[in-house]
Design an enzyme around this catalytic site. Structure first.
Site, PDB file in Angstrom:
ATOM      1  CB  CYS A   1     -14.880   6.756  -7.655  1.00  0.00           C
ATOM      2  SG  CYS A   1     -14.928   7.086  -9.405  1.00  0.00           S
TER       3      CYS A   1
ATOM      4  CE  LYS B   1      -0.190  15.439 -10.131  1.00  0.00           C
ATOM      5  NZ  LYS B   1       1.075  14.732 -10.416  1.00  0.00           N
TER       6      LYS B   1
END
Ligand code: M6R
Length: 610
Positions: A2, A605
């Protein structure tokens, strides 16, 4: 991970916070939010999804105020949603905070706070801290934050605000980064230098356990005893781009370096008493469920599949339960023999890999219980599996998986020893030793990372070839497969991993003068055999880079270069150390060849097509 941004000063906070959130976006996140200290209320706006959604939500008439904080969330406790996004509030709308990290004892705190009359609305661990601050508030926000953080165990970097103390923000950290940028008559707070550098280069980096009171004109930093510290700010010279990558040139290298911290997050709350007890109650296995597991399937793709191969070796050796490992795209179409009492483990960093998801669905359709090992809360795999084990590696940005792989391995070790503990499959003393070895692993990983400079020389040789071999036996073979995949995907060198004993059945024909061969000869039980294979290669002119353990010095005269792993750990744990020099090897080879390390051609990814 975060991201946090905070501002207090003479300007409108909202545009500064939004700009800061944009600077943090590169880290990956699933929801966003801000709180602005308005004239008579704390105005909170939050949303699932992107910062641009947040801006749309705020509209033209954004909240007015000269202090505030914002957050990008990467979900841990509770799926990505508006309600779980930060800032989190207490019962009254007057206290709010943003938080990075994981509060381990949040459930017991939540129960206690509920019994004291607090009402919770989100699934997050963060909300507990907001209520604690409210609970301890006696007219001073700083004191209530200091009191609250004494009650929590886990990791945190946080900023808290209170409606009636609009001239100040309070922040605190433990185990996660948090820094304060000094800007004259304004100050900034962030978890990330990249968000501070556009404003200032004078930075206070908070240390573990410290709290800070930040106003527009002053910053006071306190230690754990709440004594004010006198510390000079540092002058930071990095540019924003290198700040995003933590000063590294590529995300891949940053993520390799983050592995000790990632492992500490993986073990948090799971390895107790210094490793002497393993607690995976989160998986909610009934004792009889564990007892009756008679077969295990591990299903995954790419690097996650390689983690599964290590898992097979481990689970079979420790639990004596047969384990099959399947590439997900094969599992689905081979009509696997699933039977009652089979546990299916799927492994996926992203939790969105289409082949893995299809395999998971097939297993569930056939009535199997599926346990997912994944890194992404709220991902499809996490939502659809019966049980989820989160790896807590934090977002992985480089296409080449490194810290996700290591935490997948670590998760498989934890799971294996937990099942052994619950099934009584190991002597207590052996189990404790294993737990302690796992507990100390991040330190050992750090030691290997410190030896990075042993690798570029080898990489320089490798970078001049278009073909290379990786060989190993048993666990070393599983690691060799991962080493070869890393090398091929980012350096574009054709790298083949072979079970060392198989070379003579065909591939030995490809060994020519000078060809690089990475030989893993770490597992003691097969050392003699591995040595014979190395000699076969040397006799044909191969150039052997050997990875061995201390105490195997006799190998040195047989090979062209050697890297020793410590002998302090039992063989079984060494894949978690052996992979690190191989990650560096791929990295430095790709750099030497001028390849785009983080974004190799033709790859993404997350592979969401079958
Ligand atoms: O997200 P997943 O773990 O399911 O991804 C599986 C593979 O696509 C992934 O591991 C891939 O092999 C990596 N790029 C390897 O570094």
């Amino acid at each position: 991970m975060c991201g946090i941004i905070g501002y207090i000063g003479g300007k409108q906070a909202y545009p500064i916070l939004i700009e800061g959130l944009h600077k943090l976006e590169y880290k990956g996140y699933d929801s966003a939010g801000i709180a602005v200290q308005g004239p008579d209320s704390l105005k909170i706006i939050k949303t699932k999804g992107k910062v641009s959604h947040l801006e749309e939500k705020a509209g033209e008439g954004f909240p007015v105020g000269f202090a505030g904080f914002g957050h990008l969330r990467w979900a841990t406790h509770g799926a990505p949603s508006e309600i779980n996004a930060h800032p989190q509030k207490a019962c009254s709308d007057d206290f709010a905070l943003v938080h990075n990290g994981i509060i381990e004892n949040y459930l017991s705190l939540r129960r206690w706070l509920e019994s004291e009359g607090h009402r919770f609305v989100s699934e997050t661990d963060t909300e507990v801290i907001a209520h604690l601050i409210e609970h301890y508030y006696r007219g001073d926000l700083l004191e209530s934050v200091q009191e609250a953080i004494k009650k929590v165990t886990g990791s945190f970097a946080l900023i808290a605000g209170y409606r009636d103390e609009k001239d100040r923000l309070v922040c605190a950290r433990k185990d996660l980064p948090l820094m304060i940028g000094l800007g004259g008559e304004e100050n900034f707070i962030s978890s990330d230098l990249a968000a501070l550098l556009p404003h200032t280069r004078k930075i206070h980096i908070l240390e573990d356990g410290e709290t800070a009171l930040v106003t527009a004109s002053a910053v006071k930093i306190y230690n754990t005893d709440c004594t004010v510290l006198q510390r000079k700010a540092q002058e930071i010279t990095w540019d924003v781009t290198s700040a995003e990558k933590g000063g590294y040139e590529h995300f891949m290298r940053k993520e390799i370096m983050e592995q000790p911290q990632a492992l500490r997050e993986t073990m948090r709350g799971r390895l107790l008493e210094g490793g002497r007890k393993i607690n995976l109650a989160e998986l909610d296995f009934a004792p009889e469920e564990i007892e009756k597991i008679s077969k295990i399937f591990i299903v995954a793709c790419g690097t996650a599949y390689h983690a599964g191969l290590v898992g097979k070796y481990l689970l079979e050796k420790i639990l004596r339960i047969p384990v099959e490992v399947d590439v997900a795209s094969e599992f689905r179409y081979r009509d696997p023999l699933l039977c009652a009492d089979t546990l299916v483990i799927v492994i996926s960093q992203s939790g969105e890999t289409a082949d893995t998801l299809a395999a998971l669905r097939l297993a569930r359709e056939r009535g199997q219980q599926v346990l997912a090992i994944t890194n992404v809360v709220g991902s499809s795999v996490a939502r659809e599996a019966d049980k989820v084990f989160f790896t807590w590696a934090g977002p992985e940005i480089a296409v080449a998986s490194t810290k996700a792989y290591l935490t997948q391995l670590f998760s498989l070790y934890l799971l294996t020893f937990y099942l052994a503990q619950e099934r009584g499959a190991m002597e207590q003393i052996e189990l404790q030793k294993a737990g302690e070895a796992l507990y100390n692993l991040p330190d050992q990983v750090e030691e290997i990372l410190n030896r990075e400079k042993e690798i570029p020389g080898i990489a320089s040789y490798l970078s001049r070839w278009e073909s290379a071999f990786f060989i190993g036996r048993n666990l070393d073979f599983a690691v060799a497969l991962e080493g070869a995949l890393k090398l091929k995907e980012i350096s574009y060198i054709h790298a083949e991993a072979y079970a060392a004993g198989e070379l003579k059945h065909g591939a030995l024909a490809l060994i020519v003068e000078g060809i690089p061969v990475v030989a893993l000869a770490i597992q003691e039980t097969v050392l003699e055999k591995s040595l014979s294979n190395i000699k076969e290669i040397k006799a044909r002119g191969g150039y052997v880079f050997c990875f061995a353990r201390e105490g195997m010095e006799a190998l040195a005269s047989e090979v062209d270069s050697i890297f020793y792993l410590p002998s302090t750990l039992d063989d079984i744990f060494l894949p978690m150390l052996a992979v690190i020099p191989l990650q560096f090897l791929a990295y430095y080879t790709a750099v030497a060849r001028g390849c785009p390390v983080d974004n190799p051609r033709n790859l993404t990814k997350s592979v969401t097509v079958e």
